[in-house]
Enzyme design. Structure first.
Site, PDB file in Angstrom:
ATOM      1  N   TYR A 160     -39.558   6.571   3.252  1.00  0.00           N
ATOM      2  CA  TYR A 160     -38.095   6.553   3.405  1.00  0.00           C
ATOM      3  C   TYR A 160     -37.715   7.046   4.800  1.00  0.00           C
ATOM      4  O   TYR A 160     -36.923   6.404   5.498  1.00  0.00           O
ATOM      5  CB  TYR A 160     -37.451   7.425   2.313  1.00  0.00           C
ATOM      6  CG  TYR A 160     -35.954   7.244   2.199  1.00  0.00           C
ATOM      7  CD1 TYR A 160     -35.414   6.118   1.586  1.00  0.00           C
ATOM      8  CD2 TYR A 160     -35.070   8.201   2.697  1.00  0.00           C
ATOM      9  CE1 TYR A 160     -34.035   5.939   1.483  1.00  0.00           C
ATOM     10  CE2 TYR A 160     -33.694   8.038   2.597  1.00  0.00           C
ATOM     11  CZ  TYR A 160     -33.177   6.903   1.982  1.00  0.00           C
ATOM     12  OH  TYR A 160     -31.814   6.729   1.890  1.00  0.00           O
ATOM     13  N   LYS A 170     -35.878   4.838   7.699  1.00  0.00           N
ATOM     14  CA  LYS A 170     -34.533   5.194   8.167  1.00  0.00           C
ATOM     15  C   LYS A 170     -34.552   5.573   9.655  1.00  0.00           C
ATOM     16  O   LYS A 170     -33.568   5.329  10.354  1.00  0.00           O
ATOM     17  CB  LYS A 170     -33.950   6.316   7.298  1.00  0.00           C
ATOM     18  CG  LYS A 170     -33.676   5.878   5.856  1.00  0.00           C
ATOM     19  CD  LYS A 170     -32.696   4.713   5.777  1.00  0.00           C
ATOM     20  CE  LYS A 170     -32.330   4.333   4.351  1.00  0.00           C
ATOM     21  NZ  LYS A 170     -31.365   3.213   4.286  1.00  0.00           N
TER      22      LYS A 170
HETATM   23  N1  LIG Z   1     -27.249   7.986  -2.101  1.00  0.00           N
HETATM   24  C1  LIG Z   1     -27.607   8.736  -1.101  1.00  0.00           C
HETATM   25  O1  LIG Z   1     -27.627   9.985  -1.203  1.00  0.00           O
HETATM   26  C2  LIG Z   1     -27.980   8.096   0.216  1.00  0.00           C
HETATM   27  C3  LIG Z   1     -28.100   8.934   1.350  1.00  0.00           C
HETATM   28  C4  LIG Z   1     -28.412   8.363   2.574  1.00  0.00           C
HETATM   29  C5  LIG Z   1     -28.583   7.002   2.673  1.00  0.00           C
HETATM   30  N2  LIG Z   1     -28.472   6.211   1.565  1.00  0.00           N
HETATM   31  C6  LIG Z   1     -28.636   4.765   1.729  1.00  0.00           C
HETATM   32  O2  LIG Z   1     -27.466   4.115   1.266  1.00  0.00           O
HETATM   33  C7  LIG Z   1     -27.779   2.752   0.966  1.00  0.00           C
HETATM   34  C8  LIG Z   1     -27.132   2.369  -0.340  1.00  0.00           C
HETATM   35  O3  LIG Z   1     -27.789   3.044  -1.407  1.00  0.00           O
HETATM   36  P1  LIG Z   1     -27.004   3.772  -2.598  1.00  0.00           P
HETATM   37  O4  LIG Z   1     -27.220   5.221  -2.415  1.00  0.00           O
HETATM   38  O5  LIG Z   1     -25.643   3.231  -2.714  1.00  0.00           O
HETATM   39  O6  LIG Z   1     -27.945   3.351  -3.824  1.00  0.00           O
HETATM   40  P2  LIG Z   1     -27.716   2.333  -5.043  1.00  0.00           P
HETATM   41  O7  LIG Z   1     -29.021   2.219  -5.727  1.00  0.00           O
HETATM   42  O8  LIG Z   1     -26.534   2.737  -5.853  1.00  0.00           O
HETATM   43  O9  LIG Z   1     -27.369   0.968  -4.304  1.00  0.00           O
HETATM   44  C9  LIG Z   1     -28.356   0.260  -3.575  1.00  0.00           C
HETATM   45  C10 LIG Z   1     -28.199  -1.228  -3.859  1.00  0.00           C
HETATM   46  O10 LIG Z   1     -29.221  -1.927  -3.130  1.00  0.00           O
HETATM   47  C11 LIG Z   1     -29.727  -2.949  -3.984  1.00  0.00           C
HETATM   48  N3  LIG Z   1     -31.069  -3.377  -3.596  1.00  0.00           N
HETATM   49  C12 LIG Z   1     -32.256  -2.742  -3.807  1.00  0.00           C
HETATM   50  N4  LIG Z   1     -33.268  -3.490  -3.341  1.00  0.00           N
HETATM   51  C13 LIG Z   1     -32.719  -4.610  -2.809  1.00  0.00           C
HETATM   52  C14 LIG Z   1     -33.251  -5.760  -2.177  1.00  0.00           C
HETATM   53  N5  LIG Z   1     -34.568  -5.914  -2.004  1.00  0.00           N
HETATM   54  N6  LIG Z   1     -32.387  -6.714  -1.765  1.00  0.00           N
HETATM   55  C15 LIG Z   1     -31.056  -6.588  -1.964  1.00  0.00           C
HETATM   56  N7  LIG Z   1     -30.493  -5.528  -2.574  1.00  0.00           N
HETATM   57  C16 LIG Z   1     -31.316  -4.551  -2.981  1.00  0.00           C
HETATM   58  C17 LIG Z   1     -29.697  -2.324  -5.365  1.00  0.00           C
HETATM   59  O11 LIG Z   1     -29.763  -3.300  -6.408  1.00  0.00           O
HETATM   60  C18 LIG Z   1     -28.399  -1.558  -5.331  1.00  0.00           C
HETATM   61  O12 LIG Z   1     -27.324  -2.349  -5.814  1.00  0.00           O
HETATM   62  C19 LIG Z   1     -29.293   2.664   1.000  1.00  0.00           C
HETATM   63  O13 LIG Z   1     -29.708   2.090   2.237  1.00  0.00           O
HETATM   64  C20 LIG Z   1     -29.737   4.105   0.933  1.00  0.00           C
HETATM   65  O14 LIG Z   1     -31.006   4.306   1.496  1.00  0.00           O
HETATM   66  C21 LIG Z   1     -28.182   6.741   0.345  1.00  0.00           C
END
Ligand SMILES: NC(=O)c1ccc[n+]([C@@H]2O[C@H](COP(=O)([O-])OP(=O)(O)OC[C@H]3O[C@@H](n4cnc5c(N)ncnc54)[C@H](O)[C@@H]3O)[C@@H](O)[C@H]2O)c1
Length: 290
Positions: free
Chosen positions: A156, A160
């Site tokens: 991860y 990132k």
């Molecule tokens: N939630 C946190 O604390 C957090 C913190 C920092 C960064 N992020 C980043 O935010 C972004 C969104 O994640 P989130 O937290 O909303 O999680 P989430 O799981 O709620 O949403 C992520 C979405 O990405 C989709 N996905 C997964 N694999 C995929 C693929 N191969 N092709 C297309 N879609 C795909 C999933 O089906 C899901 O709908 C991600 O890049 C994550 O790394 C999240």
């Protein structure tokens, strides 16, 4: 970007979490929305919810790690609405949080396919049309994990850091060309989404016979802090508001809270001073050890 009405946003990973909140927020300012996600049923439900806000929505089932699927997303967008204006490369997954020697080759490949190649393909597919029109924005969802290197998150963190590097490189290229297209790098801390159940979307061919499971201690025993976590984690809606504001202002860095500022500054000092990097026990330290 200042005017959104009637323009087109493409958001990957928009069936859930932050991506869904982006879609809702952009719909409220009158944009056409292309929603891309690998999870078909969730995408269908999410798209119906966004459409109910009174805008045109096109859901496209897409694996962002698949170059051809991303080409198709570009074609589907142009067919529906013409070239895109606002592209959010947001889909992301988190592999099991375990010491790095226990990770499988599939854990690495899956994470990098989605979090790194998803961004690279998105830029390859959409940047030419943004540049041709000399208008629009690309928002890369990175993470504080792209600015720090906490233990048990090796794939991860690597993905990132790569996302941050791609966004910074894009910014440099656009500025040097005098382009009006803007690049933005979203680095959220903890946000209350479904990222904790990312495994639901791991493709069959990248699943291991015996799957690795996260070590609860690796995340600072998140389960034991569940109640606190809910209070300190940002909401996806609050993040979406920040993204929209940053796009309007043309601001590159988008942070969601200040919990990791000290850690990021300590890392930068260690690079400047050529001392060993700061070491935390877990990525949750800034929240739970104060
Ligand atoms: N939630 C946190 O604390 C957090 C913190 C920092 C960064 N992020 C980043 O935010 C972004 C969104 O994640 P989130 O937290 O909303 O999680 P989430 O799981 O709620 O949403 C992520 C979405 O990405 C989709 N996905 C997964 N694999 C995929 C693929 N191969 N092709 C297309 N879609 C795909 C999933 O089906 C899901 O709908 C991600 O890049 C994550 O790394 C999240």
């Amino acid at each position: 970007m200042q005017d959104f009405e009637g323009k087109t946003a493409v958001i990957t990973g928009s069936a859930s979490g932050m991506g869904l909140a982006f879609a809702e927020s952009f719909a409220r300012v009158g944009m056409n929305i292309v929603m891309a996600d690998i999870e078909e049923d969730a995408l269908k439900t999410a798209a119906a919810g966004v459409e109910a806000l009174g805008v045109s929505v096109v859901p496209v089932v897409t694996d962002v790690g698949d170059a051809a699927a991303m080409d198709h997303l570009g074609e589907a967008t142009r067919d529906a609405f013409g070239p895109a204006h606002l592209v959010c490369l947001n889909a992301g997954v988190s592999a099991p949080t375990i010491p790095m020697e226990q990770l499988s080759a599939n854990d690495w490949k899956w994470t990098l396919d989605v979090n790194l190649f998803g961004v690279a393909h998105g830029i390859r597919v959409f940047l030419p049309e943004l540049k041709a029109r000399n208008e629009g924005s690309v928002v890369v969802t990175a993470s504080v994990a792209g600015l720090t290197s906490h233990p048990f998150l090796a794939p991860y963190n690597a993905s990132k850091h790569a996302a941050v590097a791609i966004a910074e490189t894009l910014h440099a290229e656009l500025v040097n060309e005098g382009s009006n297209v803007t690049a933005h790098c979203l680095c959220p801390g903890m946000v209350a989404t479904n990222i904790g159940t990312s495994e639901r979307n791991r493709p069959k061919e990248l699943q291991d016979e015996v799957a690795n499971a996260s070590d609860p201690q690796a995340m600072g025993d998140l389960a034991a802090h569940a109640e606190e976590f809910v209070k300190i984690a940002q909401t996806p809606d609050a993040v979406a508001e920040r993204v929209l504001a940053a796009v309007v202002e043309g601001r590159f860095w988008i942070e969601t809270d200040a919990y990791y500022r000290e850690t990021i500054q300590a890392r930068h000092r260690s690079i400047e001073n050529r001392t060993a990097p700061p070491v935390a026990k877990s990525v949750m330290d800034p929240y739970f050890t104060k």
